[in-house]
Design an enzyme around this catalytic site. Structure first.
Site, short mmCIF file in Angstrom:
data_model
loop_
_atom_site.label_atom_id
_atom_site.label_comp_id
_atom_site.label_asym_id
_atom_site.label_seq_id
_atom_site.Cartn_x
_atom_site.Cartn_y
_atom_site.Cartn_z
N GLY A 5 -7.47 -2.04 -4.13
CA GLY A 5 -8.43 -1.08 -4.65
C GLY A 5 -7.91 -0.34 -5.87
O GLY A 5 -6.71 -0.32 -6.15
N CYS A 45 -13.61 -9.96 -5.37
CA CYS A 45 -14.18 -9.09 -6.40
C CYS A 45 -14.76 -9.91 -7.54
O CYS A 45 -15.34 -9.36 -8.47
CB CYS A 45 -13.12 -8.13 -6.93
SG CYS A 45 -11.72 -8.92 -7.75
N PRO A 64 -4.44 -7.21 -0.43
CA PRO A 64 -5.66 -6.55 0.05
C PRO A 64 -6.14 -7.14 1.37
O PRO A 64 -5.77 -8.25 1.76
CB PRO A 64 -6.65 -6.86 -1.07
CG PRO A 64 -6.21 -8.20 -1.58
CD PRO A 64 -4.70 -8.19 -1.47
N LEU A 81 -5.66 -10.88 -11.47
CA LEU A 81 -6.37 -11.10 -12.73
C LEU A 81 -6.27 -9.85 -13.61
O LEU A 81 -6.89 -8.82 -13.31
CB LEU A 81 -7.85 -11.41 -12.46
CG LEU A 81 -8.12 -12.58 -11.49
CD1 LEU A 81 -9.63 -12.76 -11.31
CD2 LEU A 81 -7.49 -13.86 -11.99
N LEU A 107 1.45 -5.88 -3.31
CA LEU A 107 0.40 -5.30 -2.49
C LEU A 107 -0.63 -6.38 -2.20
O LEU A 107 -1.06 -7.10 -3.11
CB LEU A 107 -0.26 -4.12 -3.21
CG LEU A 107 0.45 -2.77 -3.19
CD1 LEU A 107 1.87 -2.85 -3.71
CD2 LEU A 107 -0.35 -1.74 -4.00
#
Length: 473
Positions: free
Chosen positions: A202, A253, A121, A423, A119
């Site tokens: 997310g 993030c 982002p 991470l 996936l």
């Protein structure tokens, strides 16, 4: 089954099944590749997207499509981060016997997992497919990448570049497949049908990955908290905080969400942050920002994510001075009643005054208990006692010392962290690992055990149990 003949919107299950079949055939074709062959493939994959001319084009294309971040940040990721990641893993042995323990008479053989479902982002769509792709292929796997719909064209462009390079190297181009019509249904199907999920995105998507029934590697929510103590080089700290806070307009993030200044250096450090382009918002301006950044249920306004200061200011109806690079809001609390203590994905930073290192640790724990537990924190300090106190007393997987957080915790040339964009946040963040996810997480291992030259001897009860026996008598 011909993927092109299947409508992914009306029959996502069949569509993904066709992609997985193609991907599996490609993976099986390289299952017995040598180390040299594998390493040449990942070199080709990076060069295809990071070579001069192409990297610039990809960076601009990404900004134009997603309207997130800026050209400079995207270029650094596609041109330098991919190279650094390749350099980090190119000499690793991932084929055949990869570890030996002579004292235990054990050898470990690496074997591929199969088809990786990844996936990607919208905030890091330029380098994520490349980095996940080379980690997958390093383990002799194939990969199917599900992009965020906002970045589907960027994902296709990057995957096409890597596919072309693989084909020219004589390998199956289907080692890398990008989903060209992404949807929640196709992503969920990919997670159900692949052999290992590698989820970056997310919280809802990571939770879905763990619930897919397929073994998954997910990451937790980021909300980096940074402490500056009285032993720090304040000019260096201010510059690096600005670099981290503004990198790709805080699309990461790992951007500095909250900065804690020890009371003794609070005023001096605040002046230095202002000299680096930080603007301290008034209470009225803070209220306007809060009303614009979140709705009543604290859902973040995606129109504010990774945008320039002037655009954020215009949306909020505030007027910071010319030259402002990031906004500072003064904060003293944490939790939903203090939303600025959470992740903002914007060039807005919460600033706290901490009485001492113990208070900074308490604030860090409380802020990250609200959001970001297990991910990362940082400290600017030349006091090893303070550094180790923070590291030992916080629920965090990474502590970056005297480094710009957003550019460092996923690995960089100035530290020894594994290069990645995935991470792990450990049990604190609901993840199965704390480390920086790499190719080593994308292989199966066979342990070969031979008898020891001499049997191990179980110690006597006296040596094994010590004084415990007497305490329990």
């Amino acid at each position: 089954m011909n993927s092109a003949a299947i409508d992914p919107l009306t029959d996502p299950k069949a569509y993904i099944a066709s992609l997985v079949a193609r991907s599996r055939a490609a993976q099986q074709a390289i299952e017995h590749y040598s180390q040299e062959q594998v390493d040449d493939l990942i070199r080709a994959m990076v060069w295809a997207v990071a070579q001069p001319g192409v990297a610039e084009e990809v960076a601009q294309f990404t900004v134009d499509e997603t309207r997130l971040g800026n050209y400079e940040g995207k270029f650094l990721k596609i041109q330098r981060k991919t190279r650094a990641t390749l350099a980090d893993i190119i000499d690793d042995k991932s084929v055949g016997v990869i570890e030996e323990y002579p004292d235990r008479n054990i050898k470990i053989i690496a074997k591929p997992l199969g088809v990786i479902g990844a996936l990607a982002p919208s905030t890091n769509p330029e380098a994520t497919p490349v980095i996940k792709g080379i980690h997958a292929v390093k383990g002799r796997n194939s990969i199917i990448i599900a992009p965020h719909p906002r970045a589907k064209l960027t994902n296709k462009k990057i995957c096409d570049l890597m596919r072309s390079a693989l084909k020219r190297m004589g390998a199956p181009e289907d080692l890398v497949i990008g989903i060209e019509t992404p949807s929640l249904d196709t992503t969920n199907e990919l997670m159900r049908q692949c052999d290992r999920v590698l989820a970056t995105g997310g919280g809802a998507m990571v939770s879905a990955a763990y619930s897919s029934g397929t073994p998954a590697l997910g990451v937790g929510v980021g909300n980096a908290v940074i402490t500056v103590d009285s032993s720090a080089d304040l000019d260096d700290a201010a510059e690096k905080i600005r670099i981290s806070k503004t990198l790709d307009l805080a699309a990461s993030c790992s951007s500095d969400n909250s900065v804690l200044l020890i009371d003794e250096i609070y005023d001096d450090m605040l002046q230095r942050l202002q000299a680096q382009g930080g603007y301290v918002c008034s209470d009225e301006e803070k209220a306007k920002l809060q009303a614009t950044l979140w709705d009543e249920e604290l859902h973040i306004n995606t129109a504010m994510v990774a945008q320039p200061v002037d655009r954020i200011a215009a949306m909020a109806g505030i007027e910071p001075p010319e030259g402002t690079q990031f906004l500072i809001v003064l904060e003293d609390g944490f939790g939903p009643e203090h939303p600025f203590s959470g992740e903002k994905l914007s060039v807005i930073m919460a600033l706290y005054r901490a009485q001492n290192i113990e208070h900074a640790i308490e604030l860090t724990r409380n802020i990250q208990a609200y959001q970001g537990q297990g991910h990362s924190c940082g400290i600017y300090s030349n006091d090893d006692d303070n550094i180790m106190k923070l590291a030992a007393s916080t629920h965090t997987s990474r502590v970056m010392v005297n480094q710009p957080q957003a550019a460092s915790n996923s690995g960089n040339v100035w530290n020894g962290m594994r290069q990645t964009f995935s991470l792990g946040c450990g049990s604190w963040g609901g993840n199965g690992t704390n480390h920086n996810v790499s190719w080593r997480d994308l292989i199966n291992e066979t342990w070969v055990s031979k008898p020891l030259a001499e049997n191990k001897i179980v110690p006597s009860d006296e040596d094994l149990f010590g004084g415990v026996r007497d305490k329990l008598a």
